[in-house]
Design a protein around this motif. Sequence first.
Motif, short mmCIF file in Angstrom:
data_model
loop_
_atom_site.label_atom_id
_atom_site.label_comp_id
_atom_site.label_asym_id
_atom_site.label_seq_id
_atom_site.Cartn_x
_atom_site.Cartn_y
_atom_site.Cartn_z
N THR A 10 41.57 -14.57 23.89
CA THR A 10 42.27 -13.27 23.87
C THR A 10 41.46 -12.29 24.69
OG1 THR A 10 43.04 -13.76 21.65
CG2 THR A 10 43.14 -11.46 22.33
N TYR A 11 42.12 -11.64 25.65
CA TYR A 11 41.46 -10.57 26.40
C TYR A 11 41.67 -9.25 25.66
CZ TYR A 11 41.06 -13.59 30.55
OH TYR A 11 40.74 -14.59 31.43
N ARG A 12 40.62 -8.46 25.58
CA ARG A 12 40.76 -7.13 25.00
C ARG A 12 40.68 -6.12 26.13
NH1 ARG A 12 38.65 -10.15 21.33
NH2 ARG A 12 39.81 -10.22 19.39
N THR A 13 41.76 -5.42 26.38
CA THR A 13 41.73 -4.41 27.44
C THR A 13 41.32 -3.10 26.79
OG1 THR A 13 44.08 -4.11 27.14
CG2 THR A 13 43.43 -5.54 28.95
N VAL A 14 40.09 -2.70 27.07
CA VAL A 14 39.48 -1.56 26.40
C VAL A 14 40.28 -0.28 26.70
CG1 VAL A 14 37.34 -0.21 26.19
CG2 VAL A 14 37.25 -2.69 26.57
N CYS A 19 45.33 -6.21 22.91
CA CYS A 19 44.86 -7.59 22.98
C CYS A 19 45.92 -8.41 23.69
CB CYS A 19 44.68 -8.16 21.58
SG CYS A 19 43.26 -7.46 20.76
N LEU A 20 45.45 -9.35 24.53
CA LEU A 20 46.40 -10.21 25.23
C LEU A 20 45.97 -11.66 25.03
CD1 LEU A 20 48.05 -9.58 28.55
CD2 LEU A 20 47.00 -11.80 28.18
N SER A 21 46.85 -12.43 24.42
CA SER A 21 46.53 -13.83 24.16
C SER A 21 46.80 -14.64 25.43
CB SER A 21 47.40 -14.34 23.00
OG SER A 21 47.16 -15.71 22.82
N GLY A 40 51.16 -24.75 36.18
CA GLY A 40 51.90 -23.76 35.39
C GLY A 40 52.18 -22.53 36.22
N PRO A 41 53.12 -21.71 35.77
CA PRO A 41 53.43 -20.50 36.53
C PRO A 41 52.30 -19.48 36.39
CG PRO A 41 54.68 -20.55 34.49
CD PRO A 41 53.95 -21.85 34.56
N SER A 42 52.38 -18.45 37.17
CA SER A 42 51.41 -17.37 37.13
C SER A 42 51.36 -16.79 35.72
CB SER A 42 51.86 -16.33 38.15
OG SER A 42 50.98 -15.28 38.16
N GLY A 43 50.16 -16.54 35.24
CA GLY A 43 50.01 -15.93 33.92
C GLY A 43 49.98 -16.92 32.78
N SER A 44 49.93 -18.23 33.09
CA SER A 44 49.94 -19.21 31.99
C SER A 44 48.52 -19.58 31.54
CB SER A 44 50.75 -20.45 32.38
OG SER A 44 50.30 -21.02 33.58
N GLY A 45 47.53 -18.87 32.04
CA GLY A 45 46.17 -19.06 31.53
C GLY A 45 45.36 -20.12 32.27
N LYS A 46 45.85 -20.56 33.41
CA LYS A 46 45.16 -21.64 34.14
C LYS A 46 43.75 -21.21 34.57
CE LYS A 46 48.27 -21.83 37.47
NZ LYS A 46 49.05 -20.63 37.12
N SER A 47 43.67 -20.02 35.17
CA SER A 47 42.35 -19.56 35.64
C SER A 47 41.44 -19.25 34.46
CB SER A 47 42.50 -18.30 36.51
OG SER A 47 43.22 -18.62 37.68
N THR A 48 42.01 -18.74 33.39
CA THR A 48 41.20 -18.46 32.20
C THR A 48 40.59 -19.77 31.70
OG1 THR A 48 42.65 -16.61 31.64
CG2 THR A 48 41.27 -17.49 29.86
N LEU A 49 41.40 -20.83 31.65
CA LEU A 49 40.89 -22.12 31.19
C LEU A 49 39.78 -22.62 32.12
CD1 LEU A 49 41.03 -24.54 29.26
CD2 LEU A 49 42.71 -25.56 30.81
N PRO A 210 53.51 -19.91 29.91
CA PRO A 210 52.85 -18.61 29.70
C PRO A 210 53.21 -17.90 28.39
CG PRO A 210 54.67 -18.37 31.24
CD PRO A 210 54.68 -19.81 30.79
N HIS A 211 52.41 -16.87 28.10
CA HIS A 211 52.65 -15.86 27.04
C HIS A 211 52.84 -16.43 25.65
CE1 HIS A 211 52.92 -13.49 30.60
NE2 HIS A 211 54.07 -14.01 30.96
N PRO A 212 51.80 -16.89 25.03
CA PRO A 212 50.45 -17.11 25.57
C PRO A 212 50.38 -18.44 26.29
CG PRO A 212 50.52 -17.70 23.25
CD PRO A 212 51.89 -17.22 23.60
#
Length: 251
Positions: A10-14, A19-21, A40-49, A210-212
Amino acid sequence: MLTIANLSHTYRTVAANKCLSALHDINLTIADGEFVCILGPSGSGKSTLLDIIAGFLSPSEGQVRLDSRPVTRPDPERGVVFQEPHLFPWLTVQENVAFGLICQGVPKERSKRIAREMLELVGLAKFSHLRPHELSGGMKQRVAIARVLACDPKVLLLDEPFSALDAITRRKLQDELLQIWYRQRKTIIFVTHHVEEAIYLAERIIVFHPHPGRIKGEVTVDLARPRLVASPEFQAYRERITQLMTAEEGC
Ligand SMILES: Nc1ncnc2c1ncn2[C@@H]1O[C@H](COP(=O)(O)OP(=O)(O)O)[C@@H](O)[C@H]1O
Ligand SMILES: [Mg+2]
């Protein structure tokens, strides 16, 4: 073996206090020497993983383990290639490739020799004296791959490395990456949003939604190499994976 267990982030945008899962409950095991595409499409968490596997980011929950050891920080055993090559503009091609080795304290002559070998491997031996601004996009990305390979990683992590390249250069680099994989049999985790690229490269495709960001399904690609994108078998995979990517949840 690389294991990803119960991983969520989960990202916390201060600024917006929100919060964004980005990833939810990812479980995945990747065998040594396997070539896996995360599709996966953009925003599906690939880079986060990928950032978590690289050790750039600590997950909110769960764990990544490589050979039973938890991943807690970046390490040359996990080499990363990004969409942009991120070369040092003031260093030559050879110095860029040797940079990681010098940082690890490898003696200069040995670093030079390894850099030369890696440049041979990616077909850039003749260009070792040039600086990044003198190279094409494809050549820069080859340098980025050589730089990572110089540190002899166990796992190669690639985040949409060929997305900015034209179609012909992209296919050329895909083929070169496959040649490197045949020769070195490193574990490769390759992120892409491109269905054809995933089918062309991977032994196994993990489809993200995506989402989450979560795993929608996985497909083992059982096609002989070199793979022919125009073949009916290839088209059947394309159809199946596109359906998997677009299917509504619960279907
Ligand atoms: N540093 C960040 N801070 C806040 N949200 C982020 C950050 N990085 C990514 N995200 C969000 O997390 C989700 C997954 O992003 P990302 O991992 O970049 O997906 P992908 O690589 O599949 O496009 C997206 O909704 C994105 O906006
Ligand atoms: Mg991304």
